[in-house]
Design an enzyme around this catalytic site. Structure first.
Site, PDB file in Angstrom:
ATOM      1  N   ARG A 149     159.239   0.549  62.543  1.00 22.92           N
ATOM      2  CA  ARG A 149     160.314   0.100  61.663  1.00 22.92           C
ATOM      3  C   ARG A 149     161.422  -0.455  62.552  1.00 22.92           C
ATOM      4  O   ARG A 149     161.549  -0.066  63.702  1.00 22.92           O
ATOM      5  CB  ARG A 149     160.858   1.254  60.817  1.00 22.92           C
ATOM      6  CG  ARG A 149     159.818   1.929  59.920  1.00 22.92           C
ATOM      7  CD  ARG A 149     160.439   3.108  59.183  1.00 22.92           C
ATOM      8  NE  ARG A 149     159.485   3.753  58.278  1.00 22.92           N
ATOM      9  CZ  ARG A 149     158.760   4.822  58.579  1.00 22.92           C
ATOM     10  NH1 ARG A 149     158.884   5.380  59.785  1.00 22.92           N
ATOM     11  NH2 ARG A 149     157.940   5.352  57.711  1.00 22.92           N
ATOM     12  N   LYS A 173     161.536   8.357  60.045  1.00 19.78           N
ATOM     13  CA  LYS A 173     162.316   8.810  58.893  1.00 19.78           C
ATOM     14  C   LYS A 173     162.421  10.329  58.883  1.00 19.78           C
ATOM     15  O   LYS A 173     161.462  11.026  59.214  1.00 19.78           O
ATOM     16  CB  LYS A 173     161.661   8.335  57.589  1.00 19.78           C
ATOM     17  CG  LYS A 173     161.891   6.858  57.289  1.00 19.78           C
ATOM     18  CD  LYS A 173     161.369   6.511  55.917  1.00 19.78           C
ATOM     19  CE  LYS A 173     161.680   5.065  55.557  1.00 19.78           C
ATOM     20  NZ  LYS A 173     161.175   4.730  54.214  1.00 19.78           N
ATOM     21  N   HIS A 245     159.867  -6.112  59.361  1.00 21.65           N
ATOM     22  CA  HIS A 245     158.867  -5.282  58.674  1.00 21.65           C
ATOM     23  C   HIS A 245     157.540  -6.013  58.516  1.00 21.65           C
ATOM     24  O   HIS A 245     156.496  -5.379  58.372  1.00 21.65           O
ATOM     25  CB  HIS A 245     159.405  -4.865  57.300  1.00 21.65           C
ATOM     26  CG  HIS A 245     159.084  -3.455  56.946  1.00 21.65           C
ATOM     27  ND1 HIS A 245     159.586  -2.360  57.634  1.00 21.65           N
ATOM     28  CD2 HIS A 245     158.286  -2.935  55.981  1.00 21.65           C
ATOM     29  CE1 HIS A 245     159.131  -1.248  57.098  1.00 21.65           C
ATOM     30  NE2 HIS A 245     158.330  -1.563  56.105  1.00 21.65           N
ATOM     31  N   ARG A 248     155.220  -4.957  61.093  1.00 25.91           N
ATOM     32  CA  ARG A 248     154.653  -3.630  60.780  1.00 25.91           C
ATOM     33  C   ARG A 248     153.494  -3.771  59.789  1.00 25.91           C
ATOM     34  O   ARG A 248     152.440  -3.156  59.959  1.00 25.91           O
ATOM     35  CB  ARG A 248     155.762  -2.745  60.206  1.00 25.91           C
ATOM     36  CG  ARG A 248     155.350  -1.332  59.822  1.00 25.91           C
ATOM     37  CD  ARG A 248     156.626  -0.552  59.480  1.00 25.91           C
ATOM     38  NE  ARG A 248     156.380   0.659  58.735  1.00 25.91           N
ATOM     39  CZ  ARG A 248     156.097   1.846  59.276  1.00 25.91           C
ATOM     40  NH1 ARG A 248     155.995   1.959  60.590  1.00 25.91           N
ATOM     41  NH2 ARG A 248     155.909   2.911  58.522  1.00 25.91           N
ATOM     42  N   HIS A 271     153.560   7.551  57.892  1.00 28.92           N
ATOM     43  CA  HIS A 271     153.583   7.742  56.441  1.00 28.92           C
ATOM     44  C   HIS A 271     153.294   9.196  56.092  1.00 28.92           C
ATOM     45  O   HIS A 271     152.350   9.781  56.628  1.00 28.92           O
ATOM     46  CB  HIS A 271     152.532   6.856  55.759  1.00 28.92           C
ATOM     47  CG  HIS A 271     152.899   5.415  55.719  1.00 28.92           C
ATOM     48  ND1 HIS A 271     151.968   4.417  55.517  1.00 28.92           N
ATOM     49  CD2 HIS A 271     154.093   4.787  55.847  1.00 28.92           C
ATOM     50  CE1 HIS A 271     152.584   3.236  55.530  1.00 28.92           C
ATOM     51  NE2 HIS A 271     153.867   3.440  55.735  1.00 28.92           N
ATOM     52  N   TYR A 280     147.379  -1.239  52.658  1.00 29.11           N
ATOM     53  CA  TYR A 280     146.888  -2.122  53.720  1.00 29.11           C
ATOM     54  C   TYR A 280     145.377  -2.317  53.670  1.00 29.11           C
ATOM     55  O   TYR A 280     144.816  -2.973  54.536  1.00 29.11           O
ATOM     56  CB  TYR A 280     147.300  -1.566  55.085  1.00 29.11           C
ATOM     57  CG  TYR A 280     148.794  -1.528  55.239  1.00 29.11           C
ATOM     58  CD1 TYR A 280     149.522  -2.699  55.389  1.00 29.11           C
ATOM     59  CD2 TYR A 280     149.482  -0.323  55.200  1.00 29.11           C
ATOM     60  CE1 TYR A 280     150.899  -2.678  55.503  1.00 29.11           C
ATOM     61  CE2 TYR A 280     150.861  -0.290  55.322  1.00 29.11           C
ATOM     62  CZ  TYR A 280     151.555  -1.469  55.466  1.00 29.11           C
ATOM     63  OH  TYR A 280     152.918  -1.441  55.573  1.00 29.11           O
TER      64      TYR A 280
END
Length: 299
Positions: A149, A173, A245, A248, A271, A280
């Site tokens: 990110r 995150k 992004h 990514r 994730h 994806y």
């Protein structure tokens, strides 16, 4: 209970107990501000503990009429639900009015993806004769090689580089750390930046450990990375709308299309849920057509 006290307590809860990053907390509070605005516009001003399920349903109608997309509505609703879970946890309410609230239906949008040629062209468009050329090449190589990110890139630290074993440690995150493999082209570009260019910069106090710095010796901003990529896209005449992004998305898509295990991709992206990574698994129509023609007995 007034809104100011409730939001202040919720902010502390997100920071201390949930361990959320500042950007995530700000997003939650921004979404909650919209519920506060709605409550003030009602005939009788609603405090957080007086809001009922019917009020929240009217709130969803209100933000929908403001023209917000279903994805934005769903994000706001997620913040509201977290807020009421917090109030229930703190015994500020006895019944959670958001528990039975249904999210608006959203279509999962497939992200824009760069082709491998697009990636090469963007990297090759960097002017390496300029002082910031080596740094910018390392930035793009790492975005694509590691699927970071943009905030993870700007916060990347020298003390978290383990280039001898081809790994970097990333702070993602919720301040969650993960190890991500780094490819040889990215490692080479990073070493050139660190050993041949960055060493000559006068670094601002407190910024010594950050990998990517500007000419004044301060860490780069997210905005700079966005502007860099936009400028490079214009240079090569790329018509796709891209951002940091996009690298990514491309990282993950190319791995999955190449046969990578989805769990491994999930781990590298950081994730929490495998369902987030499953986006994806999309493949372009040409690839699907060629697969049918090659392998189906009646193609």
């Amino acid at each position: 209970m007034d809104w100011g006290t409730a939001i202040k307590g919720f902010t502390s809860y997100l920071k201390l107990e949930r361990g959320m990053a500042a950007n995530s907390i700000n997003a939650y509070i921004s979404d909650l501000d919209k519920l506060q605005q709605f409550s003030v516009n009602e005939e009788v001003i609603l405090t957080p503990d007086k809001i009922k399920l019917a009020d929240l349903r009217r709130f969803l109608t209100w933000i929908s009429e403001l023209g917000m997309l279903p994805t934005s509505q769903a994000r706001i609703l997620s913040g509201v639900k977290s807020f009421y879970k917090y109030l229930l946890l703190e015994d500020e309410i006895k019944i959670n009015p958001a528990e039975l609230l249904e999210s608006p239906k959203t279509r999962r949008k497939l992200p824009d993806v760069l082709s491998k040629t697009d990636v090469d062209n963007l990297i090759n468009a960097i002017d390496l004769s300029k002082p910031d050329g080596a740094r910018n090449k390392a930035i793009l190589e790492i975005l694509y090689s590691c699927g970071l990110r943009v905030s993870e890139l700007t916060e990347l630290r020298i003390s978290n580089l383990y280039l001898e074993i081809e790994f970097i440690k990333v702070l993602g995150k919720g301040s969650k750390e993960r190890l991500v493999p780094i490819g040889r082209p990215a490692t080479k570009a990073l070493e050139i930046w660190l050993n041949e260019v960055r060493v000559h910069i006068s670094i601002k106090k407190g910024e010594e450990d950050f990998v990517f710095l500007n000419r004044r010796g301060s860490r780069l901003t997210r905005v700079y990375i966005f502007m860099l990529i936009k400028q490079l896209a214009e240079t090569i005449g790329l018509k796709k709308k891209i951002s940091p992004h996009t690298f990514r998305h491309s990282f993950a898509t190319h791995l999955v299309e190449g046969g990578a295990d989805l769990r491994a991709v999930q781990e590298m992206l950081g994730h929490e849920s495998i369902t987030t990574t499953e986006i994806y698994t999309h493949l372009d129509n040409d690839y699907l057509k060629s697969t049918i023609r090659q392998y189906h007995p009646r193609s």
